[in-house]
Design an enzyme around this catalytic site. Structure first.
Site, PDB file in Angstrom:
ATOM      1  CB  CYS A  77      -0.849  -0.017   1.199  1.00 14.08           C
ATOM      2  SG  CYS A  77      -2.074   1.397   1.578  1.00 14.08           S
ATOM      3  CB  CYS A 409       0.689  20.039   5.622  1.00 12.81           C
ATOM      4  SG  CYS A 409       0.147  20.538   4.148  1.00 12.81           S
TER       5      CYS A 409
END
Ligand code: SAH
Length: 454
Positions: A77, A409
């Site tokens: 993933c 971020c």
């Protein structure tokens, strides 16, 4: 050295995406799923002039910082690239990532860094999941996440950074898709129906909102309602219509299908309504810590005018408003601005005003046209990853607020923008990393800048 060669390599460093880095035969190799201190056997995948990429085959000696991944799909993933690392080591990696951006990209020699704020339990923290829907190798419906850098879906039954309830919701949706013949959308042909499943949970109230992103109208709406109605935590279903041949997840139109079109969450005593499209911080536990720092750095006394640029649904703005004379929030997404206004009203906050548009256009325009209101003692910015546009930084420098609180971020664009602000007369006072994205290489940073002549 050539492709498919086997190499033995000791991992000594970490790249920005969390991948291990080591040297072998004069080449620097990036080896995903390894941790500094590991000694591994790897296969060369790609070679450039003096560096390359290799795939982990076998761990010969594990690093002391290695952890057993909780998720069986962690390697395939593209989501949690740090699951093989202990949480302590993840935090150190993030702290160093911020520091190194400030040193290398910002040119700050000794950034005033506070110890990073980590999570008590670094799993099950995400309140939002966006699952792409497609087919697996055997032609069965697959719901999961993209493998890193691709659009092939790794089926994930129970994502360990998301809520446990998602598993049952997905199971029911897949069964409904099969029974009612709503096939997955196929990117290559543009055919099929269901593109993505979005699930959002408000952790404080337990409410869940499910959104199906569809390429064409669904069949069997009654059955959809019936199967999700049995799960009391699902309070609403929305349908987002997206028939564009793009990678963008959401289309322009969202319609309410069942129940409520938005869920309610409470963060540090303030109630927020969150609709399908609005940006909302994905880790509520850490968000409270992040906002506490924002408040501390803003150091409000009740007399200040504050501008909160990139305000989303007004989360930071409403906290600020409790301690400021007036807060202006600016946000690009119109739906989020509507949410922000509604959130202010229902919390009885009447000193916050929200404007829709680009911060880099609205704020300079306000300085020109409504100079009194634009005058701020404190400016808070919380831009997306690409950081602030130059005209916005210049407008802020023109305004010369006493304090600028920068929430970011992406430490790289943060460092770039801080350099511009510091060259324009600000001093870098405090830097606080907050781990809002455990198991992934991402990190949030809050920074305090003060005007030098104050
Ligand atoms: N401060 C908010 C949201 C931060 S995320 C919170 O903590 O929840 C960044 C926000 O910036 C998103 O809501 C996005 O829609 C918005 N945005 C992106 N580009 C923008 C721009 N040029 N001007 C204003 N807002 C923008």
């Amino acid at each position: 050295m050539k492709k498919n060669d086997r190499i033995e390599i000791t991992i000594t460093d970490i790249g920005v995406h969390g991948e291990g880095i080591g040297k072998a035969n004069g080449f620097t190799f990036f080896v995903k799923d390894t941790v500094p201190g590991d000694h591994v056997l790897a296969t060369v995948m790609k070679l450039k002039r003096n560096y390359g990429y290799a795939r982990l085959q076998e761990i010969l000696f594990p690093s002391k910082d290695r952890a057993e991944a909780l998720c069986p799909s962690a390697r395939a993933c593209g989501g949690c690239s740090l699951q093989a690392m202990t949480y302590e080591r993840q935090l150190l990696f993030k702290q160093e990532k911020i520091r190194s951006c400030l040193l290398r990209l910002g040119g700050f020699s000794d950034p005033p860094m506070e110890p990073i704020l980590g999570m008590e339990n670094p799993f099950r923290y995400r309140n939002k999941a966006q699952y792409p829907v497609g087919y697996d190798k055997n032609g069965r419906i697959a719901v999961g996440f993209y493998a890193a850098g691709t659009h092939s879906i790794v089926p994930v039954e129970d994502c360990v950074i998301g809520p446990e309830e998602n598993r049952e919701i997905i199971r029911r949706l897949v069964r409904w898709m099969e029974e009612e013949e709503n096939p997955p959308y196929q990117e290559e042909t543009g055919e099929g129906c269901i593109r993505h499943i979005l699930i959002r949970k408000a952790f404080s109230t337990g409410e869940i909102l499910v959104c199906l992103v569809v390429n064409r109208p669904i069949q069997g709406g009654e059955a959809l309602m019936a199967t999700l109605e049995e799960l009391p935590e699902v309070v609403g279903i929305t349908i987002n219509h997206n028939s564009a041949r793009t990678n963008v997840i959401l289309g322009e139109r969202t319609t309410a299908f069942y129940g409520k079109p938005a869920i309610e969450d409470v963060l540090a005593g303030i109630r927020f309504s969150i609709s399908t499209e609005s940006f909302y911080q994905i880790n509520p536990v850490q968000t409270e810590k992040l906002y506490e720092r924002v408040m501390e750095y803003a150091a409000l006394t009740g007399k200040e005018t504050v501008w909160d640029l990139f305000c989303g649904i007004g989360t930071i703005s409403l906290f600020l408003a409790k301690k400021a004379k007036k807060v202006f929030g600016v946000e690009l997404n119109r739906q989020a601005v509507e949410d922000a206004k509604r959130n202010a009203k229902r919390n009885g906050i009447d000193n916050a005003e929200f404007l829709a548009g680009k911060a880099e256009e609205i704020y300079p325009a306000m300085i020109r046209e409504r100079a009194d209101e634009a005058k701020a003692e404190v400016i808070v910015v919380d831009p997306p990853r690409k950081g602030c546009e130059r005209p916005l930084l210049e407008a802020m420098l023109g305004m010369q607020p006493e304090r600028i609180v920068y929430v970011s971020c992406d430490p790289a664009t943060l460092a770039r923008d801080l350099r511009i602000l510091c060259d324009g007369g600000y001093e870098l006072k405090r830097v606080q990393g907050v781990d809002c994205f455990s198991q992934t290489p991402h990190v949030e940073t809050v920074v305090l800048l003060t005007r030098q002549n104050t």
